[in-house]
Every structure is written in structure tokens, then in C-alpha cells.
Design an enzyme around this catalytic site. Structure first.
Site, PDB file in Angstrom:
ATOM      1  N   LYS A  37      31.592 -37.737 -31.498  1.00 19.22           N
ATOM      2  CA  LYS A  37      32.572 -38.232 -31.799  1.00 19.22           C
ATOM      3  C   LYS A  37      32.600 -39.801 -31.786  1.00 19.22           C
ATOM      4  O   LYS A  37      31.641 -40.193 -30.891  1.00 19.22           O
ATOM      5  CB  LYS A  37      33.774 -37.891 -30.886  1.00 19.22           C
ATOM      6  N   HIS A  73      42.029 -36.069 -14.763  1.00 19.15           N
ATOM      7  CA  HIS A  73      40.524 -36.355 -14.414  1.00 19.15           C
ATOM      8  C   HIS A  73      40.500 -36.726 -12.953  1.00 19.15           C
ATOM      9  O   HIS A  73      39.786 -36.125 -12.274  1.00 19.15           O
ATOM     10  CB  HIS A  73      39.847 -37.204 -15.021  1.00 19.15           C
ATOM     11  N   SER A  91      42.795 -36.413 -22.818  1.00 23.46           N
ATOM     12  CA  SER A  91      42.417 -37.661 -23.252  1.00 23.46           C
ATOM     13  C   SER A  91      42.757 -37.825 -24.698  1.00 23.46           C
ATOM     14  O   SER A  91      43.320 -38.975 -25.184  1.00 23.46           O
ATOM     15  CB  SER A  91      40.958 -38.001 -23.240  1.00 23.46           C
ATOM     16  N   ARG A  94      43.260 -26.508 -17.429  1.00 20.37           N
ATOM     17  CA  ARG A  94      44.708 -27.031 -17.414  1.00 20.37           C
ATOM     18  C   ARG A  94      45.742 -25.584 -17.918  1.00 20.37           C
ATOM     19  O   ARG A  94      46.785 -25.374 -17.092  1.00 20.37           O
ATOM     20  CB  ARG A  94      45.115 -28.033 -18.261  1.00 20.37           C
TER      21      ARG A  94
HETATM   22  O1  PNS Z   1      35.535 -33.967 -21.983  1.00 22.70           O
HETATM   23  P1  PNS Z   1      34.559 -32.594 -22.854  1.00 22.70           P
HETATM   24  O2  PNS Z   1      34.508 -33.481 -24.320  1.00 22.70           O
HETATM   25  O3  PNS Z   1      35.310 -31.661 -22.769  1.00 22.70           O
HETATM   26  O4  PNS Z   1      33.263 -32.707 -22.150  1.00 22.70           O
HETATM   27  C1  PNS Z   1      32.430 -31.706 -22.709  1.00 22.70           C
HETATM   28  C2  PNS Z   1      30.874 -31.836 -22.202  1.00 22.70           C
HETATM   29  C3  PNS Z   1      30.532 -33.307 -22.221  1.00 22.70           C
HETATM   30  C4  PNS Z   1      31.009 -31.139 -20.927  1.00 22.70           C
HETATM   31  C5  PNS Z   1      29.888 -30.878 -22.976  1.00 22.70           C
HETATM   32  O5  PNS Z   1      30.182 -31.262 -24.420  1.00 22.70           O
HETATM   33  C6  PNS Z   1      28.568 -31.058 -22.807  1.00 22.70           C
HETATM   34  O6  PNS Z   1      28.123 -30.663 -21.519  1.00 22.70           O
HETATM   35  N1  PNS Z   1      27.758 -31.607 -23.624  1.00 22.70           N
HETATM   36  C7  PNS Z   1      26.371 -31.997 -23.434  1.00 22.70           C
HETATM   37  C8  PNS Z   1      25.510 -31.169 -24.244  1.00 22.70           C
HETATM   38  C9  PNS Z   1      25.108 -29.734 -23.527  1.00 22.70           C
HETATM   39  O7  PNS Z   1      24.916 -29.429 -22.760  1.00 22.70           O
HETATM   40  N2  PNS Z   1      25.688 -28.761 -24.633  1.00 22.70           N
HETATM   41  C10 PNS Z   1      25.743 -27.157 -24.182  1.00 22.70           C
HETATM   42  C11 PNS Z   1      26.899 -27.119 -23.355  1.00 22.70           C
HETATM   43  S1  PNS Z   1      27.681 -25.245 -23.868  1.00 22.70           S
END
Ligand code: PNS
Length: 181
Positions: free
Chosen positions: A43, A19, A130, A92
Site C-alpha cells: 500500500k 491500537h 486507520s 473489533r
Molecule cells: O494492520 P494490518 O494492515 O491489518 O496488519 C497486517 C499485517 C502487517 C499483520 C500482515 O499483513 C502481516 O503480518 N504481513 C507480513 C507478511 C506476512 O507474514 N504475511 C503472511 C500473513 S498470513
């Protein structure tokens, strides 16, 4: 060229060296980079949002154009509210691609003006996530080199509250000797 504001959204539970590598790369490209921690994740996190916010703030204190924030609800709505023109995400390995593509296209459907930019972290972090860091730390394994030192200390405190970080010294509380059988 208007390099504008970009948002780097994620869970960051906990922040890893991958990150941080991406934040550093992003901060060189965009005028301002807002690292945005999702607040309403379903989660059950290892670190609270406040803990993740504090860790990321400390880790990016040397990057003047990086700001840490939290958001809930749709990422595109938050991006709009801060006038972000780009979403930064890390890829990645090929295995990340499918999920990231799906998310980028859904976000584009929700907000066509918001572009997603993918960047690769340094290859030495290509296997770091993570989730795996949590798994290794929870099982008592070493996470040195995978996460910044302050995160390593916080992980140790979470997993074994007998460890307390005091200043630059890591104090190890002696464990009870095993009984001979
Ligand atoms: O680190 P992560 O868990 O891979 O991040 C995922 C994240 C937070 C970027 C994604 O779940 C997100 O943007 N969630 C917010 C809700 C949202 O906008 N959902 C539609 C995205 S397709």
C-alpha cells in the site's frame, strides 16, 4: 507462568486509539510486547515508517515493557527472530474475524509454535480503523477522540501543511478570505 514476549504486528497508518487501547491491554498480559510495523507493505502509506515509529514510541513511552520495531517479510520469521511466543491481534467486530482467522491459520501453518491471541479493544473504539481515520481526515473531517492528540496534529499537518504544530499550541495560519461572487 512464563508470560513471554508477544508481537503486535500491523500497519499503524496511523496509530489509533483502538491500537493504543490494545497495546495497553497487551502490556498487562505479556512480559514484553513488541509493536512491529510492517515495512514492505504494498500500500502507499500516508505516514512513512519513520513517522509511524516516532508516533508509537512517543505514545507508549509510559509503558516500560513495550518496544516499537519494524519488520519486513514474513511476520512469523520476525517473531522467531525476537523469540516471541504469541502474536497479538485486535478483533473489533465479526467482520474482522474472517480475515484474522485466515491470517492466524496461515501463520500457524508457517510456524506451528507461534500462537495468535485475539483481544477486543474498548467498545467505544469498535468502529475505529486507520483507513476510516485517513479518509475522514483527508476530507477535512474531525478525528478528535479517535486518535491520540499527537496523531491528530500530524494528520492535520499532512492534510493541510498550513497547520504547524509548535509546542503545546496549535497555530492556525489564517486562510485567505473567499472572494465574494
Ligand atoms: O494492520 P494490518 O494492515 O491489518 O496488519 C497486517 C499485517 C502487517 C499483520 C500482515 O499483513 C502481516 O503480518 N504481513 C507480513 C507478511 C506476512 O507474514 N504475511 C503472511 C500473513 S498470513
Amino acid at each position: 507462568m512464563n508470560r513471554g514476549i508477544a508481537i503486535y504486528p500491523g500497519s499503524f497508518d496511523p496509530p489509533t486509539n483502538g491500537h493504543l487501547d490494545l497495546i495497553e491491554r497487551g502490556s498487562k498480559i505479556f512480559e514484553q510486547l513488541v509493536v512491529a510495523i510492517l515495512r514492505n507493505s504494498e500500500k502507499s502509506p500516508m505516514f512513512s515508517v519513520a513517522e509511524r515509529l516516532a508516533m508509537l514510541q512517543e505514545l507508549t513511552a509510559n509503558l516500560s515493557n513495550v518496544r516499537i520495531d519494524t519488520f519486513h517479510g514474513l511476520m512469523v520469521e520476525y517473531a522467531k527472530s525476537i523469540d516471541a511466543m504469541c502474536v497479538l491481534r485486535g478483533i473489533r467486530a465479526i467482520s474482522d474475524y474472517e480475515y484474522e482467522l485466515q491470517m492466524a491459520l496461515m501463520n500457524r501453518k508457517l510456524e506451528p509454535t507461534l500462537e495468535t491471541v485475539f483481544m477486543m479493544p474498548a467498545d467505544k473504539y469498535s468502529y475505529v480503523s486507520s483507513r476510516l481515520v485517513r479518509e475522514v481526515a483527508q476530507a477535512g473531517g474531525p478525528v478528535k477522540g479517535l486518535v491520540p492528540e499527537i496523531v491528530e496534529q500530524k494528520l492535520r499537518e499532512k492534510v493541510d501543511p498550513a497547520y504547524k504544530f509548535q509546542g503545546p499550541e496549535l497555530i492556525e495560519v489564517p486562510k485567505r478570505k473567499k472572494k465574494k461572487v
